[in-house]
Design an enzyme around this catalytic site. Structure first.
Site, PDB file in Angstrom:
ATOM      1  N   ASN A   1       9.412 -11.041  50.913  1.00 15.63           N
ATOM      2  CA  ASN A   1       8.012 -10.888  51.307  1.00 15.63           C
ATOM      3  C   ASN A   1       7.325 -12.232  51.065  1.00 15.63           C
ATOM      4  O   ASN A   1       6.952 -12.547  49.943  1.00 15.63           O
ATOM      5  CB  ASN A   1       7.358  -9.771  50.487  1.00 15.63           C
ATOM      6  CG  ASN A   1       5.957  -9.423  50.977  1.00 15.63           C
ATOM      7  OD1 ASN A   1       5.331 -10.179  51.703  1.00 15.63           O
ATOM      8  ND2 ASN A   1       5.452  -8.273  50.556  1.00 15.63           N
TER       9      ASN A   1
ATOM     10  N   ARG B   1       9.300  -8.557  55.429  1.00 15.71           N
ATOM     11  CA  ARG B   1       7.986  -8.117  55.882  1.00 15.71           C
ATOM     12  C   ARG B   1       7.493  -9.112  56.924  1.00 15.71           C
ATOM     13  O   ARG B   1       7.454 -10.323  56.680  1.00 15.71           O
ATOM     14  CB  ARG B   1       6.998  -8.075  54.715  1.00 15.71           C
ATOM     15  CG  ARG B   1       5.582  -7.707  55.143  1.00 15.71           C
ATOM     16  CD  ARG B   1       4.581  -8.054  54.072  1.00 15.71           C
ATOM     17  NE  ARG B   1       3.206  -7.788  54.505  1.00 15.71           N
ATOM     18  CZ  ARG B   1       2.140  -8.402  53.993  1.00 15.71           C
ATOM     19  NH1 ARG B   1       2.284  -9.316  53.056  1.00 15.71           N
ATOM     20  NH2 ARG B   1       0.939  -8.114  54.426  1.00 15.71           N
TER      21      ARG B   1
ATOM     22  N   HIS C   1      -1.206  -3.668  57.068  1.00 10.42           N
ATOM     23  CA  HIS C   1      -0.849  -3.027  55.799  1.00 10.42           C
ATOM     24  C   HIS C   1      -0.084  -1.725  56.016  1.00 10.42           C
ATOM     25  O   HIS C   1      -0.090  -0.835  55.173  1.00 10.42           O
ATOM     26  CB  HIS C   1      -2.089  -2.762  54.931  1.00 10.42           C
ATOM     27  CG  HIS C   1      -2.789  -4.006  54.479  1.00 10.42           C
ATOM     28  ND1 HIS C   1      -4.153  -4.192  54.599  1.00 10.42           N
ATOM     29  CD2 HIS C   1      -2.308  -5.141  53.933  1.00 10.42           C
ATOM     30  CE1 HIS C   1      -4.486  -5.381  54.137  1.00 10.42           C
ATOM     31  NE2 HIS C   1      -3.381  -5.986  53.715  1.00 10.42           N
TER      32      HIS C   1
ATOM     33  N   GLY D   1      -6.966  -5.544  48.090  1.00  8.55           N
ATOM     34  CA  GLY D   1      -6.380  -6.686  47.411  1.00  8.55           C
ATOM     35  C   GLY D   1      -6.992  -7.946  47.980  1.00  8.55           C
ATOM     36  O   GLY D   1      -8.104  -7.936  48.508  1.00  8.55           O
ATOM     37  N   SER D   2      -6.258  -9.051  47.896  1.00  8.59           N
ATOM     38  CA  SER D   2      -6.726 -10.282  48.525  1.00  8.59           C
ATOM     39  C   SER D   2      -6.894 -10.062  50.020  1.00  8.59           C
ATOM     40  O   SER D   2      -7.845 -10.535  50.632  1.00  8.59           O
ATOM     41  CB  SER D   2      -5.728 -11.410  48.264  1.00  8.59           C
ATOM     42  OG  SER D   2      -6.154 -12.593  48.901  1.00  8.59           O
TER      43      SER D   2
ATOM     44  N   ARG E   1     -11.257 -13.975  53.897  1.00  5.39           N
ATOM     45  CA  ARG E   1     -11.551 -13.595  55.279  1.00  5.39           C
ATOM     46  C   ARG E   1     -12.809 -12.729  55.324  1.00  5.39           C
ATOM     47  O   ARG E   1     -13.036 -11.926  54.427  1.00  5.39           O
ATOM     48  CB  ARG E   1     -10.361 -12.840  55.863  1.00  5.39           C
ATOM     49  CG  ARG E   1      -9.169 -13.731  56.192  1.00  5.39           C
ATOM     50  CD  ARG E   1      -7.914 -12.919  56.479  1.00  5.39           C
ATOM     51  NE  ARG E   1      -7.200 -12.563  55.261  1.00  5.39           N
ATOM     52  CZ  ARG E   1      -6.194 -11.700  55.203  1.00  5.39           C
ATOM     53  NH1 ARG E   1      -5.806 -11.055  56.293  1.00  5.39           N
ATOM     54  NH2 ARG E   1      -5.585 -11.457  54.051  1.00  5.39           N
TER      55      ARG E   1
ATOM     56  N   GLY F   1      -7.446  -2.245  44.036  1.00  4.40           N
ATOM     57  CA  GLY F   1      -7.512  -0.786  43.994  1.00  4.40           C
ATOM     58  C   GLY F   1      -6.770  -0.189  42.807  1.00  4.40           C
ATOM     59  O   GLY F   1      -7.229   0.788  42.204  1.00  4.40           O
ATOM     60  N   GLU F   2      -5.648  -0.781  42.434  1.00  5.58           N
ATOM     61  CA  GLU F   2      -4.845  -0.250  41.330  1.00  5.58           C
ATOM     62  C   GLU F   2      -5.357  -0.692  39.966  1.00  5.58           C
ATOM     63  O   GLU F   2      -5.162   0.017  38.970  1.00  5.58           O
ATOM     64  CB  GLU F   2      -3.388  -0.694  41.485  1.00  5.58           C
ATOM     65  CG  GLU F   2      -2.677  -0.110  42.685  1.00  5.58           C
ATOM     66  CD  GLU F   2      -1.302  -0.727  42.896  1.00  5.58           C
ATOM     67  OE1 GLU F   2      -0.685  -1.161  41.898  1.00  5.58           O
ATOM     68  OE2 GLU F   2      -0.851  -0.789  44.054  1.00  5.58           O
TER      69      GLU F   2
ATOM     70  N   GLU G   1       5.650  -1.808  49.066  1.00  8.66           N
ATOM     71  CA  GLU G   1       6.069  -2.247  50.396  1.00  8.66           C
ATOM     72  C   GLU G   1       7.541  -2.636  50.416  1.00  8.66           C
ATOM     73  O   GLU G   1       8.250  -2.394  51.399  1.00  8.66           O
ATOM     74  CB  GLU G   1       5.213  -3.439  50.831  1.00  8.66           C
ATOM     75  CG  GLU G   1       3.747  -3.096  51.024  1.00  8.66           C
ATOM     76  CD  GLU G   1       2.849  -4.320  51.085  1.00  8.66           C
ATOM     77  OE1 GLU G   1       1.947  -4.351  51.932  1.00  8.66           O
ATOM     78  OE2 GLU G   1       3.069  -5.243  50.272  1.00  8.66           O
TER      79      GLU G   1
END
Length: 392
Positions: free
Chosen positions: A8, A91, A179, A208-209, A239, A328-329, A377
């Site tokens: 990844n 990925r 995602h 996340g980022s 972004r 989120g986590e 992932e």
């Protein structure tokens, strides 16, 4: 032991995992990464039980770019004993209109994927770099591309089209969503955590980022916040998220910016970093007393809340809301602020459970179940890879 290597590759990091392959299924054996590429490079790898296999720091000039990081990781991986590499899974962020499922990579596929690089300039070139290297060094080892866009490809055309002449849709100008590997994992994991809810109306917030949200019904993607590129939807680390396209025309026509200037602005200098002027990292913003850090956080929470309402409308209601990915986590304050904006849907946060990072963070009386679930992932990539290679 037969093994699958999962790669990844990001803009400033390279993550990899080794999964053993046996009749009983996949077993994670090694997890590692090189991060801080070009600034504070560090190669760290551990076994699944936490034993450190390597922890090596490098001077910035030693690993100044992703190709060098890939080469360094390859040298170390080749020193491992006891593994027979069966395949490599990657990925790949953008599958374009051509790929709606994992695919075995050959030169034709690689060329097609390279044609989408302008649609994901932060990710696609880096995703493809290790594929090219492996093709040169180990041409007999099959490689599989797993796409972030694939999970969303079942949407109806009226949800994925833009209000442009239809010929543009036929040429691939449409909403793809991203995602997808993360959402696919959460959808399956939720069947174990909350079987009844997993077939219902669920919003997953991958924060996340890079950040997006997805509406799931019966475990399938119904709607998502990202579109043609990974610029759309929620504000992210660097972004901007959803923005009037007229802004781009203004920057070009009135400010004299080139396409390259605008690309750099939108992909690397906007989002939390641009709005705060401090950092793209939510942890830095939460620990800062600068008013612009507060502004960036308020904007992020506001846009997440608006998107939750849009996705709930797409679902016709809401049964569960899941937080996942880095913010989120791990960020209880951000979860709390977003959950507060979901009370109109019936959500009721349990502050103690949230602060403790529990799996379920809503009260028993909550009309919408709130969960915190880690995503994986790499596991999805490994499973797709062995499924495809095993079918050869």
């Amino acid at each position: 032991m037969d093994a699958i290597l999962v790669v990844n590759a990001g803009s400033s990091s390279l993550k990899f995992q080794i999964f053993g392959v046996a009749e009983a299924g996949l077993s994670r054996s090694v997890r590692g990464h090189i991060d801080g590429i070009g600034s504070r490079p560090r190669l760290l790898a551990k076994t699944i039980d936490g034993t450190v296999l390597i922890d090596r720091a490098y001077p910035p000039e030693a690993i100044g770019d992703l190709p060098t990081a890939i080469a360094e990781a390859r040298i170390w991986l080749q020193s491992l004993e006891g593994f027979t590499l069966k395949a490599i899974g990657h990925r790949v962020v953008h599958g374009g209109p051509d790929y709606a499922a994992p695919v075995l990579i050959d030169h034709a596929v690689l060329d097609k994927l390279a044609s989408y690089q302008e649609l994901a300039p932060l990710h696609q070139p880096n995703n493809l770099a290790p594929i090219r290297l492996a093709m040169e060094i180990n041409p007999d080892v099959p490689q599989v591309a797993c796409f972030d866009t694939a999970f969303h490809r079942g949407h109806a055309p009226h949800t994925d089209c833009y209000a442009l002449p239809w010929a543009y849709y036929q040429d691939g100008v449409r909403r793809y969503g991203f995602h997808g590997l993360s959402y696919e994992y959460i959808a399956e994991h939720l069947t174990n955590v909350a079987p009844t809810l997993s077939n219902g109306r669920v919003i997953v917030a991958h924060l996340g980022s890079g950040a997006s949200m997805c509406a799931l019904y019966q475990g399938l993607s119904v709607e998502t916040t990202m579109g043609f590129t990974a610029l759309d939807g929620l504000p992210m680390g660097t972004r901007p998220g959803q923005m009037d396209p007229g802004v781009v025309l203004y920057l070009i026509d009135q400010k004299g910016m080139t396409t390259a200037d605008v690309t750099d602005l939108l992909y690397r200098a906007s989002g939390l970093r641009g709005l705060s002027g401090i950092s793209s990292d939510m942890r830095d913003l939460l620990s800062s007393d600068d008013p612009r850090a507060t502004l960036a956080i308020d904007h992020f929470v506001h846009r997440c809340s608006l998107s939750a309402g849009m996705l709930a409308a797409a679902l016709g209601g809401l049964d569960a809301f899941v937080f996942t990915a880095g913010v989120g986590e791990n960020s209880a304050p951000i979860r709390a602020r977003i959950a507060e904006r979901l009370t109109w849907l019936g959500a009721e946060l349990d502050p103690s459970a949230n602060d403790a990072g529990a799996t379920r963070i809503s009260t028993d009386a909550s009309g919408v179940a709130l969960y915190v679930l880690p995503t994986d992932e790499e596991f999805m990539i490994a499973r797709h890879t062995i499924a495809l290679v095993g079918a050869l």
